[in-house]
Design an enzyme around this catalytic site. Sequence first.
Site, PDB file in Angstrom:
ATOM      1  NE  ARG A  79      37.662  44.696  39.443  1.00  0.00           N
ATOM      2  CZ  ARG A  79      38.126  43.997  40.454  1.00  0.00           C
ATOM      3  NH1 ARG A  79      37.896  42.735  40.519  1.00  0.00           N
ATOM      4  NH2 ARG A  79      38.801  44.566  41.415  1.00  0.00           N
ATOM      5  NE  ARG A 129      45.256  45.478  41.149  1.00  0.00           N
ATOM      6  CZ  ARG A 129      45.503  44.377  41.821  1.00  0.00           C
ATOM      7  NH1 ARG A 129      46.165  44.435  42.946  1.00  0.00           N
ATOM      8  NH2 ARG A 129      45.101  43.219  41.366  1.00  0.00           N
ATOM      9  NE  ARG A 169      44.613  51.372  45.721  1.00  0.00           N
ATOM     10  CZ  ARG A 169      45.335  51.242  46.809  1.00  0.00           C
ATOM     11  NH1 ARG A 169      45.825  52.277  47.423  1.00  0.00           N
ATOM     12  NH2 ARG A 169      45.551  50.035  47.293  1.00  0.00           N
ATOM     13  CG  ASP A 224      35.724  45.862  46.534  1.00  0.00           C
ATOM     14  OD1 ASP A 224      36.517  45.648  45.597  1.00  0.00           O
ATOM     15  OD2 ASP A 224      35.392  44.975  47.353  1.00  0.00           O
ATOM     16  CE1 TYR A 258      36.692  37.558  48.678  1.00  0.00           C
ATOM     17  CE2 TYR A 258      34.705  37.763  47.387  1.00  0.00           C
ATOM     18  CZ  TYR A 258      36.075  37.681  47.458  1.00  0.00           C
ATOM     19  OH  TYR A 258      36.827  37.721  46.317  1.00  0.00           O
TER      20      TYR A 258
HETATM   21  O1  CP3 Z   1      36.550  48.808  36.975  1.00  0.00           O
HETATM   22  C1  CP3 Z   1      36.704  48.512  38.156  1.00  0.00           C
HETATM   23  O2  CP3 Z   1      37.709  47.986  38.636  1.00  0.00           O
HETATM   24  C2  CP3 Z   1      35.497  48.849  38.967  1.00  0.00           C
HETATM   25  C3  CP3 Z   1      35.607  48.752  40.393  1.00  0.00           C
HETATM   26  C4  CP3 Z   1      35.603  47.404  41.082  1.00  0.00           C
HETATM   27  C5  CP3 Z   1      36.461  47.102  42.177  1.00  0.00           C
HETATM   28  N1  CP3 Z   1      36.082  45.894  42.678  1.00  0.00           N
HETATM   29  C6  CP3 Z   1      37.523  47.981  42.723  1.00  0.00           C
HETATM   30  C7  CP3 Z   1      38.731  47.280  43.230  1.00  0.00           C
HETATM   31  C8  CP3 Z   1      34.758  46.309  40.887  1.00  0.00           C
HETATM   32  C9  CP3 Z   1      33.692  46.078  39.808  1.00  0.00           C
HETATM   33  C10 CP3 Z   1      35.055  45.372  41.917  1.00  0.00           C
HETATM   34  C11 CP3 Z   1      34.330  44.100  42.090  1.00  0.00           C
HETATM   35  C12 CP3 Z   1      34.888  43.081  42.968  1.00  0.00           C
HETATM   36  N2  CP3 Z   1      35.518  43.257  44.180  1.00  0.00           N
HETATM   37  C13 CP3 Z   1      34.778  41.692  42.756  1.00  0.00           C
HETATM   38  C14 CP3 Z   1      34.075  41.036  41.615  1.00  0.00           C
HETATM   39  C15 CP3 Z   1      34.887  41.209  40.425  1.00  0.00           C
HETATM   40  C16 CP3 Z   1      35.042  40.084  39.519  1.00  0.00           C
HETATM   41  O3  CP3 Z   1      35.801  40.379  38.568  1.00  0.00           O
HETATM   42  O4  CP3 Z   1      34.550  38.973  39.639  1.00  0.00           O
HETATM   43  C17 CP3 Z   1      35.426  41.041  43.821  1.00  0.00           C
HETATM   44  C18 CP3 Z   1      35.567  39.547  43.966  1.00  0.00           C
HETATM   45  C19 CP3 Z   1      35.874  42.042  44.716  1.00  0.00           C
HETATM   46  C20 CP3 Z   1      36.591  41.862  45.991  1.00  0.00           C
HETATM   47  C21 CP3 Z   1      37.985  42.334  45.835  1.00  0.00           C
HETATM   48  N3  CP3 Z   1      38.347  43.659  45.814  1.00  0.00           N
HETATM   49  C22 CP3 Z   1      39.146  41.564  45.672  1.00  0.00           C
HETATM   50  C23 CP3 Z   1      39.177  40.054  45.591  1.00  0.00           C
HETATM   51  C24 CP3 Z   1      40.229  42.451  45.580  1.00  0.00           C
HETATM   52  C25 CP3 Z   1      41.701  42.131  45.516  1.00  0.00           C
HETATM   53  C26 CP3 Z   1      42.104  41.500  44.284  1.00  0.00           C
HETATM   54  C27 CP3 Z   1      42.019  42.389  43.075  1.00  0.00           C
HETATM   55  O5  CP3 Z   1      41.155  42.163  42.222  1.00  0.00           O
HETATM   56  O6  CP3 Z   1      42.878  43.260  42.949  1.00  0.00           O
HETATM   57  C28 CP3 Z   1      39.709  43.766  45.628  1.00  0.00           C
HETATM   58  C29 CP3 Z   1      40.469  45.024  45.511  1.00  0.00           C
HETATM   59  C30 CP3 Z   1      40.041  45.972  44.457  1.00  0.00           C
HETATM   60  N4  CP3 Z   1      38.767  46.375  44.256  1.00  0.00           N
HETATM   61  C31 CP3 Z   1      40.893  46.637  43.528  1.00  0.00           C
HETATM   62  C32 CP3 Z   1      40.070  47.478  42.754  1.00  0.00           C
HETATM   63  C33 CP3 Z   1      40.496  48.421  41.661  1.00  0.00           C
HETATM   64  C34 CP3 Z   1      42.409  46.486  43.369  1.00  0.00           C
HETATM   65  C35 CP3 Z   1      43.193  46.876  44.527  1.00  0.00           C
HETATM   66  C36 CP3 Z   1      43.558  48.333  44.755  1.00  0.00           C
HETATM   67  O7  CP3 Z   1      43.407  49.233  43.920  1.00  0.00           O
HETATM   68  O8  CP3 Z   1      44.034  48.531  45.858  1.00  0.00           O
END
Ligand code: CP3
Length: 375
Positions: free
Chosen positions: A48, A52, A61, A97, A173
């Site tokens: 990640r 954020r 964002r 995502d 999910y």
């Molecule tokens: O570096 C990065 O962040 C790369 C991009 C990335 C996102 N999601 C963007 C995102 C990656 C690698 C993911 C993977 C992901 N998505 C996972 C597996 C990650 C892990 O660490 O095990 C999962 C379970 C998801 C599903 C998901 N997406 C959830 C549960 C959430 C909300 C909770 C959270 O982590 O914030 C998201 C939203 C999300 N996907 C965000 C980002 C940057 C944050 C929210 C936003 O920007 O609005």
Amino acid sequence: MSERLHIPSHDQPVTGLEEEPDRLTGGSRFLRACLRKPVDRTPVWFLRQAGRYMPEYQAVRRHHSLLEICKQPKLAAEVTITAAEKLDVDAAIIFADLLLPFEPMGLDFEFAAGEGPVIHKPVRTAEDIAHLRTDRAGDLGYVAEAIAHVAAHLRDRAAIIGFCGAPYTLASYMIEGGGSRNYVHTKTLMYRHPDVWRRLLDKLVSVLRDYARQQVEAGADCIQVFDSWAGSLAVEDYRDFVLPATKILIRDIQATGVPVIYFGVDTASLLPSMHETGADVLGLDWRTPLDTTWRTLEYACAVQGNLDPITLFAGPDLIRLRVGQILDQAGGRPGHIFNLGHGIVPGTPVENVQHVVRFVREHLRHAPPVEARHG
Ligand code: CP3
């Protein structure tokens, strides 16, 4: 495999590294570690890393939703590249995502503020599963397009990691309709209707395999398969209900020519079974000590990890100590990729993430070469 990086095949001897330890690029350093080949220093990137906690991401964002960023390849590429360059890491994970494949399968979802993903009509019955489509993975082409932009920009300075969810984590999910604590609906379907469960996993594998292939064809050097919630399973359930489909997916991705990182959290008891998937690299979380865990796996795969992401809230001295302890546990053995045990959380100070990169490099600068330690 991407043409950008020239990686020796599995059985070619490693030559030249001893004489020219500085010649490795971030991309080749990372890929060599995936294949357990000696490197000049341990490659590092962060789960990640583009998310954020980073002000540049927050700025993007403010004007775009998460899905808009994912679906605009130039924007997704920019977010990916900005994070990788700011942190100066050896690999860039594409901004996307886990849940994107749901849309072409016919499942609508949204990211509700503060709640995580919400799937509007969760999948619960054989009929729901029969309706899931597997013929539209091509609709996810925007992720491949973003990868192509990143590849054109980074060249071999950093490896590009594509990713997808693992069958179990994505099925959970779909069935729960969002995040879950006890996975009651998921496990009920799995236990009571194993044939229906298997059909769901088969459908997921079919879509994920196409999706991963598109990413590799666009320039991804490696695919990480996120089984984030596999740790909710007993070993026996993992083996009976999850391992077979996951193994097929991982083998199919490897057939495209790239290494696969298989990642989960809370997986200490599952790791030997996860290793049976044949993944090139296993992600370790911070609850399992890297040295004994790797030994238990008989060093038969590479490992990635495993700093507690919350350590990034500590002061630099403690961070340096913990980074050093992990590197000491890996002992310079080929096949370690430095990372966190799970993703960076919101609020993490960016400079601490940068400190980790520096500490990883400094630690090895003072260490004897790999050959001297492991002859
Ligand atoms: O570096 C990065 O962040 C790369 C991009 C990335 C996102 N999601 C963007 C995102 C990656 C690698 C993911 C993977 C992901 N998505 C996972 C597996 C990650 C892990 O660490 O095990 C999962 C379970 C998801 C599903 C998901 N997406 C959830 C549960 C959430 C909300 C909770 C959270 O982590 O914030 C998201 C939203 C999300 N996907 C965000 C980002 C940057 C944050 C929210 C936003 O920007 O609005």
